[in-house]
Design an enzyme around this catalytic site. Sequence first.
Site, mmCIF file in Angstrom:
data_model
loop_
_atom_site.group_PDB
_atom_site.id
_atom_site.type_symbol
_atom_site.label_atom_id
_atom_site.label_comp_id
_atom_site.label_asym_id
_atom_site.label_seq_id
_atom_site.Cartn_x
_atom_site.Cartn_y
_atom_site.Cartn_z
ATOM 1 N N ASP A 177 0.857 -1.187 0.000
ATOM 2 C CA ASP A 177 0.000 0.000 0.000
ATOM 3 C C ASP A 177 0.898 1.243 0.000
ATOM 4 O O ASP A 177 1.589 1.501 0.981
ATOM 5 C CB ASP A 177 -0.880 -0.057 1.264
ATOM 6 C CG ASP A 177 -1.653 1.229 1.504
ATOM 7 O OD1 ASP A 177 -1.807 2.015 0.545
ATOM 8 O OD2 ASP A 177 -2.103 1.430 2.650
ATOM 9 N N ASP A 218 -4.730 -10.125 -15.693
ATOM 10 C CA ASP A 218 -5.759 -11.153 -15.538
ATOM 11 C C ASP A 218 -6.878 -10.845 -16.528
ATOM 12 O O ASP A 218 -7.226 -9.687 -16.731
ATOM 13 C CB ASP A 218 -6.315 -11.109 -14.102
ATOM 14 C CG ASP A 218 -6.480 -12.491 -13.506
ATOM 15 O OD1 ASP A 218 -7.335 -13.230 -14.013
ATOM 16 O OD2 ASP A 218 -5.760 -12.811 -12.545
ATOM 17 N N ASP A 226 -8.870 -16.356 -16.481
ATOM 18 C CA ASP A 226 -9.650 -16.840 -15.345
ATOM 19 C C ASP A 226 -10.715 -17.854 -15.795
ATOM 20 O O ASP A 226 -11.434 -17.607 -16.767
ATOM 21 C CB ASP A 226 -10.351 -15.628 -14.715
ATOM 22 C CG ASP A 226 -11.020 -15.944 -13.394
ATOM 23 O OD1 ASP A 226 -10.318 -16.380 -12.476
ATOM 24 O OD2 ASP A 226 -12.251 -15.727 -13.292
ATOM 25 N N GLU A 281 -6.774 -20.985 -16.856
ATOM 26 C CA GLU A 281 -7.217 -21.728 -15.680
ATOM 27 C C GLU A 281 -8.393 -22.568 -16.151
ATOM 28 O O GLU A 281 -9.452 -22.021 -16.484
ATOM 29 C CB GLU A 281 -7.652 -20.748 -14.581
ATOM 30 C CG GLU A 281 -7.986 -21.422 -13.277
ATOM 31 C CD GLU A 281 -8.754 -20.520 -12.315
ATOM 32 O OE1 GLU A 281 -8.677 -20.756 -11.117
ATOM 33 O OE2 GLU A 281 -9.462 -19.591 -12.769
ATOM 34 N N HIS A 295 -3.438 -17.160 -5.307
ATOM 35 C CA HIS A 295 -4.348 -16.419 -4.428
ATOM 36 C C HIS A 295 -5.571 -17.236 -4.010
ATOM 37 O O HIS A 295 -6.354 -16.769 -3.186
ATOM 38 C CB HIS A 295 -4.798 -15.149 -5.144
ATOM 39 C CG HIS A 295 -5.579 -15.451 -6.381
ATOM 40 N ND1 HIS A 295 -5.005 -16.028 -7.495
ATOM 41 C CD2 HIS A 295 -6.885 -15.299 -6.676
ATOM 42 C CE1 HIS A 295 -5.934 -16.212 -8.414
ATOM 43 N NE2 HIS A 295 -7.086 -15.782 -7.945
ATOM 44 N N ASP A 296 -5.746 -18.416 -4.604
ATOM 45 C CA ASP A 296 -6.884 -19.269 -4.239
ATOM 46 C C ASP A 296 -6.453 -20.431 -3.345
ATOM 47 O O ASP A 296 -7.299 -21.224 -2.911
ATOM 48 C CB ASP A 296 -7.524 -19.884 -5.492
ATOM 49 C CG ASP A 296 -8.219 -18.842 -6.346
ATOM 50 O OD1 ASP A 296 -8.703 -17.843 -5.791
ATOM 51 O OD2 ASP A 296 -8.252 -19.031 -7.578
#
Length: 532
Positions: A22, A99, A197, A238, A309-310
């Site tokens: 951040d 993505d 995705d 994916e 991330h999954d």
Amino acid sequence: MSTAGKFFDWNIYQVYPKSFKDSNGDGVGDLAGITEKLDYLKGLGINAVWISPCYKSPNVDNGYDISDYRDIMDEMGTTADWEELKEGLHARGMKLIMDFVANHTSDKHYWFEQARSSRDNPYHDYYYWAEEPLNDWQSWFGGGSVWEYNPPTGEYYMHTFAVQQPDLNWTNPKVRREMRDIVDFWVSKGVDGFRCDVIDCISKDFERRKMADGPLLHDYLHELFGRREVEHIFTVGECRTDESTILATCGEGRDELKCVFQFEHLDTGRSDKFTRKKPDLDGLRAVLVKWQNFTQSHNLPYVIVTDNHDQTAFISRAGNDKKLRYESATMFAAMFYMLRGIPLIYQGQEIGLPNAHYDDISAFDDVETLNYYREHAGTVPPDELMERINFGARDNARRPMPWSGGKNYGFGEGKPWTALHSRGGEINVARDLESGKSVYAFYRKIFELRAEYECLRNGKFEDITPRDGCFAYQRRGENGRVVVVCNFEKSGEIAVPDCGGLRCVLSNYGGEGRTVSGEYAPYEAAVFVGVL
Ligand code: NOJ
């Protein structure tokens, strides 16, 4: 070099932007934060960065619900920040992978707002509608049926994921045109590739009751990516990955996707997403050998991946993330990232960041996690339920990246959008870099070796494992070979056949005197080079 090997010198790093860095103190990671860290990534040996969605989004699914494909999410910055990031990458000789979320939009996308307003709206057919639920399909995020009632039209729309993620109707040529234009828009801005995705969901088979991998998938993919204008870009899908789908999607001359992820090995150490089981590392080896042999024999690329991330941290599921965290993290690094394929690592993996742990559900944010909690709260005892949540929640991969031991572990000045990593004081980038046992240094060495030894990029993979309890393989090229020996959790003797004339170049127990055959400690890994 084969066309499959075209991307074997890309070392990809996945950034989950909301949780990476951040830069402006609002508690949410942003694009300028990624730009700040490019030298860190370059220093690791990374030359391509995949960024999970940073497009405009109401963030029901952290950006996988897009409301404007051509604009940047407010919290993540501006298009000028995106340009700066792209320039920063390209100036360092690094690629940018974005993505591409093609199966669904956000319900706040203009198309859906129009589509749901009336049956006559020109955008109505951009989505799937039915008078009654067409089937009993359940959302992949839990929470019930994929069919949701829409009062203004008196119909149901389909959402494979959250209610706020309506599925696009790819049978409509206008939708396909829109998605092609979006690809072209980003390619013309200088994007080098896309991670696609749940791409097999774009074709559904209502008759044969298949939510994905429908009969028109290959036509759609060909239409999208089988074009001269985009033939140079990298694409990774994916999708379902049995042998025939892989061949049909990225076999030589298919002009659909350059490669697909293979995730079968990620089931190591779990019986389902939220339930642990003892990791079977011999089974893991068998899966890896199977896919190495298959992709190699068909001259296909392969993406080497353990974390994203999954997924929860691979070392927490398959290794020992307490006393032998460094050893497990580095053993798996050596085991995977010397394989034939394109290395892809996930943020935090390079410092051996394990799963976090919390006693209360309030520390969790993910839509899938919260649905699971709600659905099981009445039937599973509270302690066990929290155990499952801690084990399987996608939140594990989405904790603000711990950069230091300081305020917010160096993530940013403002209160982070989600709970900090519970082990961030003990495990963070600054500590790892100072440590004599640095996971980052180990990964850097792996990437150096891949750059130095041609056989690690283009050489043949051969399994030379002498017994269960370990994994030994070699990569043979035109000018030499590399042998990798990984011991699993129990110490023991490993006798590798045909191992003369080899020199140890990397080891996680100190390489001094390390011979290929001999006694190995728990999670010990060593890499050797030699002539053929
Ligand atoms: C797969 C993505 O990896 C995941 O994070 C997302 O929630 C779903 N697709 C829906 O887009």
